[in-house]
Design an enzyme around this catalytic site. Structure first.
Site, PDB file in Angstrom:
ATOM      1  N   HIS A 409       3.637 -28.931   2.898  1.00 39.99           N
ATOM      2  CA  HIS A 409       2.264 -28.875   2.544  1.00 39.99           C
ATOM      3  C   HIS A 409       2.190 -27.710   1.537  1.00 39.99           C
ATOM      4  O   HIS A 409       1.698 -27.723   0.434  1.00 39.99           O
ATOM      5  CB  HIS A 409       1.571 -28.538   3.715  1.00 39.99           C
ATOM      6  CG  HIS A 409       0.168 -28.524   3.385  1.00 39.99           C
ATOM      7  ND1 HIS A 409      -0.471 -27.200   3.198  1.00 39.99           N
ATOM      8  CD2 HIS A 409      -0.791 -29.446   3.219  1.00 39.99           C
ATOM      9  CE1 HIS A 409      -1.849 -27.455   3.144  1.00 39.99           C
ATOM     10  NE2 HIS A 409      -2.032 -28.814   2.914  1.00 39.99           N
ATOM     11  N   CYS A 785       4.776 -40.680  -9.140  1.00 41.49           N
ATOM     12  CA  CYS A 785       3.879 -39.868  -8.665  1.00 41.49           C
ATOM     13  C   CYS A 785       4.388 -38.870  -7.763  1.00 41.49           C
ATOM     14  O   CYS A 785       3.546 -38.116  -7.250  1.00 41.49           O
ATOM     15  CB  CYS A 785       2.315 -40.334  -8.525  1.00 41.49           C
ATOM     16  SG  CYS A 785       2.355 -41.366  -6.922  1.00 41.49           S
TER      17      CYS A 785
HETATM   18  C1  PEP Z   1       4.536 -39.592  -2.284  1.00 42.09           C
HETATM   19  O1  PEP Z   1       4.577 -39.782  -0.971  1.00 42.09           O
HETATM   20  O2  PEP Z   1       5.367 -39.627  -2.887  1.00 42.09           O
HETATM   21  C2  PEP Z   1       3.268 -39.162  -2.584  1.00 42.09           C
HETATM   22  C3  PEP Z   1       2.797 -39.031  -3.904  1.00 42.09           C
HETATM   23  O3  PEP Z   1       2.042 -39.028  -1.844  1.00 42.09           O
HETATM   24  P1  PEP Z   1       2.255 -37.887  -0.587  1.00 42.09           P
HETATM   25  O4  PEP Z   1       2.850 -36.560  -1.284  1.00 42.09           O
HETATM   26  O5  PEP Z   1       0.709 -37.339  -0.672  1.00 42.09           O
HETATM   27  O6  PEP Z   1       2.683 -38.437   0.407  1.00 42.09           O
END
Ligand code: PEP
Ligand code: MG
Length: 831
Positions: A409, A785
């Site tokens: 986080h 992403c």
């Molecule tokens: C992922 O899981 O790669 C993502 C972009 O979402 P998060 O990091 O919010 O789980």
């Protein structure tokens, strides 16, 4: 001759000779010859020295393929013996002859005979008898007289330098700098220009730019009666080059030599197509060029130098782009600890978000906010951060956590905000309750003590070292615009808040690739409504709470659309498990009971009921969207109403809505049906015909495998490589930091897969998902992403798979733009 056979220095000297610079006679030995010398096969030394004048004093310098790989130190004054000493005493004077002989005895003893350097400690080099004392010391230690035959001396030097290169520690050292294990060493044998004697004699270095800023200016030092790089170590005794108010200069002392040197340096810049440091010696006022070395440079200087060379037509723009290491841009985008500063290292962890900042230690988000309110810089220290800490993170100048890895986080949020962050610093003991940190060396740091967090290299420093400010100057902007002209994959940013979106736009992201909407709910006013929604027993109560959130969300989206000025914005529907929004300690629970006007026991029971054994694989993402559909209904409405609002005075906004954590076709169908219904309702209510696009995050292995049946309901797939890596490896992204370094050190994983995309395993799923999705729907827009989106290696993979864009933290956008340009250029020129 090429750098691949004789090394960079030899090649450079050959070019300087061809440019008719006053370079002393030089002979270059190839990698092969030097390798043979190390194996005991000495070349014909008489032939080797035949190009030099009889009695010529020589030096030998290393010439590795890449000068940054280093090599054994140069040995000067080879050939000094009793006879030369007597001769030079007559021509140069006794003092100079003594100094040359003494220096050589010392260098030979240490580097060739491998004697203890301390053996000369008791000899004063300026003493009239120093040479004799040194010769005696040599004889005592080596059990033989100091060699007088220049060929024997040269052979000894060549052998010792060749063998030093092949030793284990030298090999490991250069491999750490990126050299292959079998990298070769060339040696350069050069006639010495002595730098000592009558008239203006001495040595120095000169360059035409500043190594830290890259600004054009004459930099360097000169020292009369000196050799090699003495001038750089002489402190105040050495002269400035150009006239300088601070003290005497070479320009005052030898104006003609000075202007000749400038001319040579300028010629080198143009002909060698690089900023070079000129190593020179003056002998009786005459200029001799001993060497040209690529100017050492900081990242910011490397950008400025590359752009200036291209602007002056010395190199092409494409070459300028290839000369800057994309990751080095991080140094420009953030404040840095001054590279020359002393560092008092307390401990280190994972370099999770680049840049450096100094502040007083605080141990809670609330204290970070209180510090910010007082105008004091705070370093937020937590065991790990969670969504409740976000406001504290906003208020802090840097974050340090005991636990976590590159996608924990604190790391993800830190990078998003451009907040320097070191995570997983487990070698430091965190005693949160006692409000203290204990460094591995036993030092204790308490609340209010000053720390500096260097998120670029993972170090935690005591105190406040001097800093360099971020440098988004004209050169940087120019380089970036050239990158955009060359690249063939789009770059968007992950941005959750208007502030992030502004940063993204400033870095010229081509849109938002991921807006994690849940981050919008942690503001104080929204958190309460959110909690009411979570505690609602009935759908109607839930709707009422969501009604209160609707206008707030709508405003968020209007802001995002307006900031992005028509560029695409991809909004991900609510993703985390609900319990993340609930307090974890007793005080928080009591406050919540009071706010909701419920008995504490009821609140406790509900919180308990929401807890999961494995929340990351539990009721989150689309599962929550299906189980509690009112949340997605509200978000869809907010997006559509914001679309209408933001399209009023500009181009029509076409929002992209993304469903997280999908693993089955039916999930998409169910969510799509409801979103279409909300869209129809909003269109009717507002008599407005907006468009939108619906897509999914492919972040479970099953979604990748079943891409063919999921694609028909989607305009786009965005690969969430954070969760996809977690689920492919079965490796918790929040806990992996604990053993990741042991795993990488022992070669289990080549790299942390949360940091560098595992193109073999996770990549295969991405490739499969992309192929299967496009098979069903050829116009499917593809992107990544996850945090990998900004890394140059992952971008290479994404281009190969045919992705339309990558999306990464706003501060990594420039890195991604440059990396993408380099990949396209390399493809074009076939290198
Ligand atoms: C992922 O899981 O790669 C993502 C972009 O979402 P998060 O990091 O919010 O789980
Ligand atoms: Mg995810």
């Amino acid at each position: 001759m090429s750098p691949d056979t004789h090394g960079g220095r030899a090649k450079c000297l050959q070019r300087l000779v061809r440019m008719e610079m006053p370079v002393p006679t030089t002979v270059a030995l190839s990698f092969e010859a030097v390798h043979n010398i190390a194996a005991g096969d000495m070349p014909d030394l008489a032939r080797l020295i035949s190009p030099f004048e009889e009695g010529q004093i020589l030096c030998v310098r290393p010439s590795s393929q890449d000068p940054d790989w280093g090599g054994p130190g140069a040995v000067l004054n080879i050939g000094m013996n009793a006879e030369r000493h007597a001769h030079l005493s007559n021509t140069l004077g006794r003092e100079a002859a003594d100094e040359l002989y003494f220096r050589f005895i010392q260098a030979y003893s240490v580097h060739v005979a491998r004697l203890d350097p301390d053996m000369f400690d008791d000899i004063d080099p300026t003493d009239a008898n120093a040479v004799n004392e040194a010769l005696d010391a040599y004889e005592d230690e080596a059990d033989e007289a100091f060699p007088q035959d220049p060929k024997e001396q040269l052979g000894g030097v060549l052998r010792s330098m060749a063998r030093a290169w092949e030793g284990t520690s030298a090999r490991l050292l250069r491999m750490a700098k990126g050299a292959p294990a079998d990298a070769g060493l060339g040696l350069v044998v050069q006639a010495m220009v002595l730098g000592l004697g009558q008239g203006e004699c001495g040595s120095g270095v000169l360059q035409l730019v500043d190594s830290v800023s890259g600004t054009p200016m004459i930099k360097g030092r000169y020292l009369s009666q000196s050799q090699g790089r003495d001038a750089l170590e002489a402190g105040e005794k050495s002269l400035f080059l150009e006239k300088d108010d601070r003290g005497p200069s070479l320009e005052d002392q030898a104006p003609e030599a000075f202007s000749e040197l400038i001319k040579h340096a300028e010629a080198m810049r143009v002909r060698l197509r690089e900023e070079m440091q000129v190593e020179f010696t003056l002998e009786n006022g005459g200029v001799h060029i001993l060497d040209g070395v690529r100017v050492q440079r900081s990242a910011r200087a490397s950008v400025r130098i590359a752009v200036a060379l291209a602007e002056d037509g010395v190199i092409s723009r494409q070459e300028a782009l290839l000369r800057v290491e994309p990751r080095a841009l991080n140094e420009l985008l953030h404040r840095q600890v001054d590279p020359d500063a002393d560092r008092d290292v307390v401990g280190s962890g994972v370099a999770a978000s680049p840049g450096a900042a100094t502040g007083k230690i605080v141990f809670s988000a609330a204290d970070a906010q209180a510090s910010a309110a007082r105008g004091e810089a705070a370093v937020l220290v937590r065991r790990e951060t969670n969504p409740e800490d976000i406001r504290g993170m906003h208020a802090a100048v840097a974050v340090l956590t005991e636990r976590g890895g590159i996608t924990s986080h604190a790391a993800v949020i830190g990078r998003g905000m451009g907040l320097p962050c070191v995570v997983g610093a487990s070698e430091i003991r965190f005693q949160a309750r006692r409000k203290q940190l204990i460094a591995p060396d036993g030092r204790v740091f308490g609340e209010g003590d000053i720390l500096t967090i260097d998120g670029s290299n993972g170090q935690v420093l005591a105190g406040q070292p001097p800093m360099l400010e971020a440098a988004l100057d004209e050169s940087f902007q120019k380089l970036m615009s050239w990158a955009d002209e060359n690249r063939d994959i789009d770059v968007r940013a992950n941005a959750d808040t208007p502030a992030d979106a502004l940063t993204a736009r400033n870095f010229q992201a081509q849109g938002i690739g991921l807006c994690r909407t849940e981050h919008m709910f942690f503001e104080e006013d929204r958190l309460t409504a959110m909690r009411e929604m979570i505690f609602a027993d009935e759908s109607d109560d839930r709707k009422a709470a969501l009604e209160r959130l609707l206008p707030i969300q709508r405003e968020d989206f209007v802001d995002l659309f307006q900031i992005m000025q028509g560029r695409p914005v991809c909004i991900r529907l609510f993703d985390p498990p609900l319990h993340e929004f609930l307090p974890s300690d007793r005080t928080g629970l009591r406050d919540l009971a009071e706010a909701l006007n419920l008995p504490l026991s009821t609140v406790e029971r509900r919180v308990e009921a929401l807890s999961e054994y494995n929340p990351m694989l539990g009721m989150r993402g689309v599962r929550l969207g299906i189980a509690v559909p009112e949340i997605y209904d509200m978000q869809a409405r907010a997006i559509f109403e914001a679309t209408i609002e933001a399209s009023k005075d500009g181009d029509a906004v076409v929002p992209e809505i993304m469903i997280p954590l999908v693993s089955a076709k039916r999930e998409v169908e169910l969510v799509k049906t409801r979103i279409d219904a909300v869209a129809a309702a909003v269109r009717t209510e507002h008599s407005d015909a907006f468009e939108f696009k619906l897509g999914v995050m492919v972040e479970t292995p099953r979604a990748a495998l079943r891409a063919e049946e999921i694609a028909p309901n989607c305009h786009f797939f965005s690969f969430g490589t954070n969760d996809l890596t977690q689920m492919t490896y079965g490796l918790s992204r929040d806990d992996a930091g604990r053993f990741m370094s042991a795993y990488v050190q022992q070669g289990v994983y080549a790299e942390d897969p949360f940091h560098t995309l595992d193109t073999d395993g996770v990549g295969e799923l991405v490739k499969l998902g992309a192929e299967r999705g496009r098979k069903e729907r050829p116009d499917l827009v593809l992107s990544v992403c996850g945090e990998h989106g900004g890394s140059p290696e992952s971008i290479a993979f994404c281009r190969k798979v045919g992705m339309n864009y990558v999306s990464c933290s706003p501060f990594r956008v420039p890195v991604a733009r440059l990396a993408a340009a380099q990949l396209a250029i390399r493809d074009q020129i076939g290198s």
